[in-house]
Scaffold this motif. Structure first.
Motif, short mmCIF file in Angstrom:
data_model
loop_
_atom_site.label_atom_id
_atom_site.label_comp_id
_atom_site.label_asym_id
_atom_site.label_seq_id
_atom_site.Cartn_x
_atom_site.Cartn_y
_atom_site.Cartn_z
N ARG A 184 0.83 -1.20 0.00
CA ARG A 184 0.00 0.00 0.00
C ARG A 184 0.86 1.25 0.00
O ARG A 184 1.89 1.29 0.68
CB ARG A 184 -0.91 0.03 1.23
N PRO A 185 0.47 2.31 -0.72
CA PRO A 185 1.23 3.57 -0.67
C PRO A 185 1.03 4.24 0.68
O PRO A 185 0.00 4.05 1.35
CB PRO A 185 0.63 4.39 -1.81
N ALA A 186 2.01 5.04 1.08
CA ALA A 186 1.92 5.77 2.34
C ALA A 186 2.25 7.23 2.11
O ALA A 186 3.38 7.68 2.38
CB ALA A 186 2.85 5.16 3.38
N PRO A 187 1.30 8.01 1.57
CA PRO A 187 1.55 9.45 1.40
C PRO A 187 1.80 10.10 2.75
O PRO A 187 1.46 9.55 3.81
CB PRO A 187 0.27 9.96 0.75
N LEU A 188 2.39 11.28 2.73
CA LEU A 188 2.85 11.93 3.96
C LEU A 188 1.76 12.07 5.03
O LEU A 188 2.02 11.76 6.20
CB LEU A 188 3.45 13.30 3.62
N PRO A 189 0.52 12.50 4.71
CA PRO A 189 -0.49 12.59 5.77
C PRO A 189 -0.80 11.24 6.41
O PRO A 189 -0.95 11.14 7.64
CB PRO A 189 -1.72 13.15 5.04
#
Length: 377
Positions: free
Chosen positions: A78-83
């Motif tokens: 899963r991607p983990a964008p900064l927020p």
């Protein structure tokens, strides 16, 4: 940050030529328990005043937690964008193993990051296995992942990790020859130096058995099941890797988690803060669409039930039967993980379609045009 003070004392022993395994520090009289290589890496802690060192370790562990969350998201696919990364890191601080790691000034998050970073790198990546070997050189338990790589037919990576592990031992021997002999011939086998195996702090299989039987040293009652569990855990991890190879990284993530929790279970002592592998476990459970199981798992790692029980003095050895599960929540969850994986792999094996009998291919008959062309040639 009692453990941080032990690390600093190890660094001072290296700098001043003291007996690395002969001192104790803090009111709890804690000794050095890591290999000499770790003590060499702790030398820089002696250059900083203790208050600044504590602040640096607190900030460093917070960054390492963010790194572990990011690597766990990668493991889960899963991607983990900064927020999302910041929110997940803030929530992970409430997990008891993570909080205890910060409280004691431990290096558990560093070890987990080294191992997880190395294992989630692409196959054939340059130097893959080096970080795993260094992690094993710092704290011996990650060496089980070398066996996992070997059993899953990644012998080159296993060889690199084993060579890196050996290099840490050689470096320790060159810089601290007397301490190296002392550690590998004597201190390694003195598990009692690490602490009492029967206290609720110890969330390994030995701690569970010791408290359940009311015995300070369970001996074969723990050693034999631990040996069986080690073999079963590695077998399940290997089978998971092979069974789900066609499904991309799913087999790898299950294999890594099974190996990690097997190590935590079979280790003579796994303090509660060693269980920071709950972070990638929660990430994988959430990513695989199991929010209820993830929520229950998060509850186990935030409830702190072992600290609610009476555990002053030797009361850990005299808990009634109904308090035993609350005294050993992490090993029970680890055993449940292995059992659930065994059931899932069994269902996967039964669900595979029967192999169809091979039908001999019908020989092709050359056409008239090809026959005439062949004759002309």
């Amino acid at each position: 940050m009692a453990d941080l003070l032990v690390y600093r004392a190890e660094g001072e022993a290296v700098v001043h030529g003291g007996d690395l395994y002969g001192f104790t520090v803090t009111p709890w009289r804690l000794p050095a328990t890591y290999p000499p290589f770790a003590a060499v890496l702790f030398v820089p802690t002696t250059w900083i005043p203790v208050p600044a060192l504590k602040a640096a370790f607190l900030a460093g562990n917070a960054l390492l937690l963010a790194c572990l969350v990011a690597r766990s998201a990668r493991l889960a696919g899963r991607p983990a964008p900064l927020p999302v990364l910041c929110t997940a890191t803030a929530l992970a601080l409430w997990l008891e193993p993570v909080f205890q790691t910060l409280l004691f000034g431990q290096i558990n998050l560093l070890i987990a990051c080294l191992v997880l970073w190395d294992l989630t790198r692409p196959p054939g990546a340059r130097g893959k296995g080096v970080a795993l070997g260094i992690a094993a050189g710092l704290k011996l338990t990650p060496a089980i992942f070398i066996a996992y790589l070997f059993l899953t037919a990644r012998r080159k990576e296993a060889g690199v990790a084993a060579a890196s592990f050996a290099a840490t031992a050689v470096l320790g021997a060159l810089l601290l020859p007397a301490a190296t002999v002392d550690f590998w011939t004597r201190r390694l086998f003195e598990t009692g130096r690490v602490g009492k195996a029967w206290i609720v702090d110890n969330q390994s299989l030995q701690g569970l058995v010791a408290r359940a039987t009311g015995t300070e040293a369970p001996g074969p009652a723990w050693a034999l099941p631990a040996a069986v569990l080690a073999a079963a855990g590695l077998w399940l991890a290997t089978r998971a890797h092979r069974a789900h190879r066609a499904h991309g990284e799913r087999g790898e993530r299950l294999g890594i988690l099974l190996t990690a929790f097997t190590a935590l279970l079979i280790s003579p002592i796994s303090w509660s803060h060693h269980w920071v592998w709950c972070v990638p476990l929660l990430a994988v459970l959430w990513a695989e669409g199991r929010p209820f199981v993830a929520a229950c798992t998060a509850l186990v790692f935030t409830a702190r039930t072992m600290w609610v029980l009476p555990h002053e003095g030797d009361r850990d050895l005299h808990l009634p039967w109904w308090q035993q599960p609350f005294a050993a929540p992490y090993p029970l969850l680890g055993l449940a993980l292995l059992a659930g994986a065994a059931l899932a792999l069994g269902r996967h094996a039964r669900a595979r379609p029967e192999r169809q009998p091979s039908v001999p291919a019908t020989p092709s008959v050359p056409s008239a045009r090809s026959s005439s062309a062949s004759t002309m040639r």
